[in-house]
Write a protein that holds these residues in place. Structure first.
Motif, PDB file in Angstrom:
ATOM      1  N   PRO A  15       0.808  -1.231   0.000  1.00  0.00           N
ATOM      2  CA  PRO A  15       0.000   0.000   0.000  1.00  0.00           C
ATOM      3  C   PRO A  15       0.836   1.273   0.000  1.00  0.00           C
ATOM      4  N   THR A  16       2.017   1.228   0.640  1.00  0.00           N
ATOM      5  CA  THR A  16       2.884   2.411   0.671  1.00  0.00           C
ATOM      6  C   THR A  16       3.337   2.782  -0.731  1.00  0.00           C
ATOM      7  N   VAL A  17       3.788   1.790  -1.486  1.00  0.00           N
ATOM      8  CA  VAL A  17       4.275   2.041  -2.846  1.00  0.00           C
ATOM      9  C   VAL A  17       3.136   2.482  -3.755  1.00  0.00           C
ATOM     10  N   ASP A  18       1.970   1.838  -3.640  1.00  0.00           N
ATOM     11  CA  ASP A  18       0.830   2.223  -4.475  1.00  0.00           C
ATOM     12  C   ASP A  18       0.386   3.654  -4.204  1.00  0.00           C
ATOM     13  N   LYS A  19       0.544   4.112  -2.944  1.00  0.00           N
ATOM     14  CA  LYS A  19       0.076   5.455  -2.594  1.00  0.00           C
ATOM     15  C   LYS A  19       1.135   6.535  -2.783  1.00  0.00           C
ATOM     16  N   TYR A  20       2.391   6.228  -2.386  1.00  0.00           N
ATOM     17  CA  TYR A  20       3.422   7.268  -2.385  1.00  0.00           C
ATOM     18  C   TYR A  20       4.522   7.061  -3.430  1.00  0.00           C
ATOM     19  N   GLY A  21       4.545   5.905  -4.075  1.00  0.00           N
ATOM     20  CA  GLY A  21       5.580   5.652  -5.072  1.00  0.00           C
ATOM     21  C   GLY A  21       6.698   4.782  -4.528  1.00  0.00           C
ATOM     22  N   VAL A  22       7.385   4.085  -5.430  1.00  0.00           N
ATOM     23  CA  VAL A  22       8.390   3.115  -5.031  1.00  0.00           C
ATOM     24  C   VAL A  22       9.617   3.773  -4.404  1.00  0.00           C
ATOM     25  N   GLN A  23       9.923   5.008  -4.814  1.00  0.00           N
ATOM     26  CA  GLN A  23      11.105   5.677  -4.260  1.00  0.00           C
ATOM     27  C   GLN A  23      10.977   5.944  -2.761  1.00  0.00           C
ATOM     28  N   MET A  24       9.752   6.155  -2.307  1.00  0.00           N
ATOM     29  CA  MET A  24       9.537   6.410  -0.882  1.00  0.00           C
ATOM     30  C   MET A  24      10.033   5.233  -0.040  1.00  0.00           C
ATOM     31  N   TRP A  25       9.755   4.010  -0.525  1.00  0.00           N
ATOM     32  CA  TRP A  25      10.195   2.839   0.232  1.00  0.00           C
ATOM     33  C   TRP A  25      11.715   2.714   0.204  1.00  0.00           C
ATOM     34  N   PHE A  26      12.338   2.975  -0.948  1.00  0.00           N
ATOM     35  CA  PHE A  26      13.796   2.932  -1.027  1.00  0.00           C
ATOM     36  C   PHE A  26      14.410   3.908  -0.025  1.00  0.00           C
ATOM     37  N   PHE A  27      13.902   5.126   0.023  1.00  0.00           N
ATOM     38  CA  PHE A  27      14.490   6.159   0.870  1.00  0.00           C
ATOM     39  C   PHE A  27      14.399   5.787   2.350  1.00  0.00           C
ATOM     40  N   TRP A  28      13.208   5.453   2.824  1.00  0.00           N
ATOM     41  CA  TRP A  28      13.040   5.201   4.252  1.00  0.00           C
ATOM     42  C   TRP A  28      13.628   3.861   4.679  1.00  0.00           C
ATOM     43  N   SER A  29      13.666   2.893   3.791  1.00  0.00           N
ATOM     44  CA  SER A  29      14.344   1.643   4.133  1.00  0.00           C
ATOM     45  C   SER A  29      15.832   1.896   4.324  1.00  0.00           C
ATOM     46  N   GLY A  30      16.396   2.811   3.523  1.00  0.00           N
ATOM     47  CA  GLY A  30      17.802   3.168   3.690  1.00  0.00           C
ATOM     48  C   GLY A  30      18.082   3.769   5.055  1.00  0.00           C
ATOM     49  N   ILE A  31      17.217   4.675   5.494  1.00  0.00           N
ATOM     50  CA  ILE A  31      17.365   5.288   6.815  1.00  0.00           C
ATOM     51  C   ILE A  31      17.339   4.215   7.907  1.00  0.00           C
ATOM     52  N   ILE A  32      16.361   3.325   7.828  1.00  0.00           N
ATOM     53  CA  ILE A  32      16.198   2.282   8.854  1.00  0.00           C
ATOM     54  C   ILE A  32      17.395   1.350   8.888  1.00  0.00           C
ATOM     55  N   VAL A  33      17.903   0.962   7.723  1.00  0.00           N
ATOM     56  CA  VAL A  33      19.029   0.022   7.659  1.00  0.00           C
ATOM     57  C   VAL A  33      20.299   0.659   8.214  1.00  0.00           C
ATOM     58  N   ILE A  34      20.540   1.926   7.911  1.00  0.00           N
ATOM     59  CA  ILE A  34      21.723   2.622   8.445  1.00  0.00           C
ATOM     60  C   ILE A  34      21.666   2.675   9.974  1.00  0.00           C
ATOM     61  N   VAL A  35      20.529   3.067  10.512  1.00  0.00           N
ATOM     62  CA  VAL A  35      20.373   3.154  11.971  1.00  0.00           C
ATOM     63  C   VAL A  35      20.559   1.779  12.607  1.00  0.00           C
ATOM     64  N   THR A  36      20.021   0.748  11.973  1.00  0.00           N
ATOM     65  CA  THR A  36      20.171  -0.614  12.502  1.00  0.00           C
ATOM     66  C   THR A  36      21.632  -1.021  12.563  1.00  0.00           C
ATOM     67  N   GLY A  37      22.410  -0.709  11.512  1.00  0.00           N
ATOM     68  CA  GLY A  37      23.826  -1.050  11.483  1.00  0.00           C
ATOM     69  C   GLY A  37      24.610  -0.359  12.591  1.00  0.00           C
ATOM     70  N   VAL A  38      24.321   0.907  12.826  1.00  0.00           N
ATOM     71  CA  VAL A  38      25.019   1.670  13.873  1.00  0.00           C
ATOM     72  C   VAL A  38      24.669   1.121  15.257  1.00  0.00           C
ATOM     73  N   ILE A  39      23.385   0.875  15.484  1.00  0.00           N
ATOM     74  CA  ILE A  39      22.962   0.347  16.786  1.00  0.00           C
ATOM     75  C   ILE A  39      23.553  -1.034  17.041  1.00  0.00           C
ATOM     76  N   LEU A  40      23.612  -1.882  16.018  1.00  0.00           N
ATOM     77  CA  LEU A  40      24.181  -3.225  16.164  1.00  0.00           C
ATOM     78  C   LEU A  40      25.644  -3.150  16.579  1.00  0.00           C
ATOM     79  N   PHE A  41      26.412  -2.268  15.972  1.00  0.00           N
ATOM     80  CA  PHE A  41      27.834  -2.125  16.303  1.00  0.00           C
ATOM     81  C   PHE A  41      27.999  -1.643  17.744  1.00  0.00           C
ATOM     82  N   ILE A  42      27.190  -0.646  18.141  1.00  0.00           N
ATOM     83  CA  ILE A  42      27.277  -0.113  19.501  1.00  0.00           C
ATOM     84  C   ILE A  42      26.883  -1.178  20.523  1.00  0.00           C
TER      85      ILE A  42
END
Length: 410
Positions: A365-392
């Motif tokens: 539903p997110t992609v159908d409503k806001y476009g596929v780029q929206m998912w790419f962008f916010w998934s990138g944010i989440i993955v970066i934060v996850t990597g930093v938290i995992l290391f810490i």
């Protein structure tokens, strides 16, 4: 001994190349067929759910059986089942266009068989390779998988365009046959019977769960992988949709993205197998998440004319992937006894697989409503934060362990 285990893996992997190659052709061709014929992100998400959900649900229970059964025979039977239902779907396509419901059912059955095959293979690896070589073998596995998937999408779209989806599905049968023939030539020892049999299924399941939760670092990484999976795994289905809907390009451009991503994975697997012992596994994994996140984030803000940059980002995204998957599996294989490994791997795999349907249900539903780029962008944010938290988190666990050891010595 050194030569023997390397020879065994050479035989196994030479067969797996064909199986993974044809499976890659089928996976991409089905996704592209649904993309081209429906143009709906929701349809793609349902297909993704059909492909992931059975593995997520069945995984914890399958592990008990894997530790009871012969792992080599399990792999052969599971691969044969996948091929058989590819054959059924292929025959259906030759007689006409099957309904979406029928395609979903076949995807679910194939997923069920895969739920047995992948953990059985991973649980067999420590029975063949020395413990200090597990990260290196994980690099080899990533390399073989990536090499097979480099040309899979291109071959899949070529066969699909020249003939039909049915022909691609028939090739999957041939790939499974070759893999099983090669596997029949090797010998994989089994854990001792008394170490894997307990009076009841529930007790065996509980033993696997208890073993899993006792190793806190693996639990922490599994939780991080779940978050990563929710954000990132839908992209495997959305790559062709991104190529078609945002960049306005066709099947060959979509297969180029898949090929470039896989070439990156090949290179990453090669590098990992060479430098496996240079850094700690958690360092490789954290850096991998940061790089993957950055490439997703940038992809989410690209203009429609920046397809070449998307190709380059896909390459680096693929290059980073083995540095997460390989060390994580090696850590699991080192942390648990072989007799318990099938249950633990199935539990971990199930948790990771369960994150994919959650991500797909959110992404549709997110992609159908806001476009596929929206998912790419916010998934990138989440993955970066996850990597930093995992290391810490691992750095803190290491400090706490050192302090406890120091207090114990005082």
């Amino acid at each position: 001994m050194e030569l023997q285990w390397r020879k065994t893996f050479a035989i196994i992997f030479s067969g797996q190349i064909f199986s993974i190659l044809t499976s890659s052709m089928v996976q991409f061709s089905i996704i592209w067929h649904l993309t081209e014929t429906t143009g709906s992100a929701a349809v793609l998400m349902i297909a993704g759910l059909a492909a992931f959900l059975p593995q997520a649900i069945l995984g914890p229970f399958i592990g008990v059986w894997l530790d009871r059964w012969n792992r080599k025979k399990t792999m052969i039977v599971a691969d044969s089942a996948i091929a058989f239902f590819s054959l059924i779907l292929g025959i259906y396509f030759f007689f006409g266009e099957p309904s979406l419901g029928f395609v979903y059912v076949i995807l679910m059955i194939r997923s069920t068989a895969s739920a047995f095959h992948a953990p059985a293979f991973q649980a067999a690896i420590p029975l063949i390779a020395p413990e200090d070589q597990l990260t290196r073998v994980a690099g080899w596995h990533q390399m073989v998988f990536s090499f097979s998937t480099v040309i899979g999408p291109a071959l899949g779209i070529a066969v699909y365009s020249a003939t039909s989806l049915g022909a691609v599905l028939f090739l999957d049968v041939v790939g499974a046959l070759i893999a099983n023939i090669m596997l029949s030539f090797v010998k994989i020892r089994q854990p001792k019977a008394e170490s894997i049999h307990t009076p009841s299924f529930l007790k065996e399941f509980k033993l696997g769960w208890d073993a899993f939760v006792q190793v806190k670092p693996i639990v922490v990484i599994t939780l991080a992988t779940t978050i990563f999976g929710i954000a990132f795994m839908p992209l495997a289905t959305l790559f062709p949709f991104m190529t078609l809907s945002h960049f306005g390009r066709g099947g060959y451009s979509a297969s180029l993205i898949e090929a470039v991503f896989s070439i990156g994975m090949v290179l990453g697997g090669v590098i990992l197998s060479v430098i496996a012992s240079k850094w700690k596994d958690i360092t490789y994994m954290s850096l991998s998440l940061v790089v993957i996140g950055l490439t997703c984030l940038i992809s989410g803000v690209l203009s429609k004319e920046a397809f070449l940059l998307f190709v380059i980002l896909s390459f680096f995204m693929g290059s980073a992937a083995p540095f997460y998957n390989g060390p994580f599996m090696a850590m699991i294989q080192r942390a648990y006894e072989p007799a318990m490994l099938g249950r633990v791997i199935s539990l971990v795999t199930s948790v990771m697989m369960l994150s994919s349907p959650i991500g797909l249900m959110l992404a549709g539903p997110t992609v159908d409503k806001y476009g596929v780029q929206m998912w790419f962008f916010w998934s990138g944010i989440i993955v970066i934060v996850t990597g930093v938290i995992l290391f810490i988190a691992f750095k803190r666990m290491t400090v706490d362990l050192v302090q406890r050891n120091s207090n114990g010595l005082e």
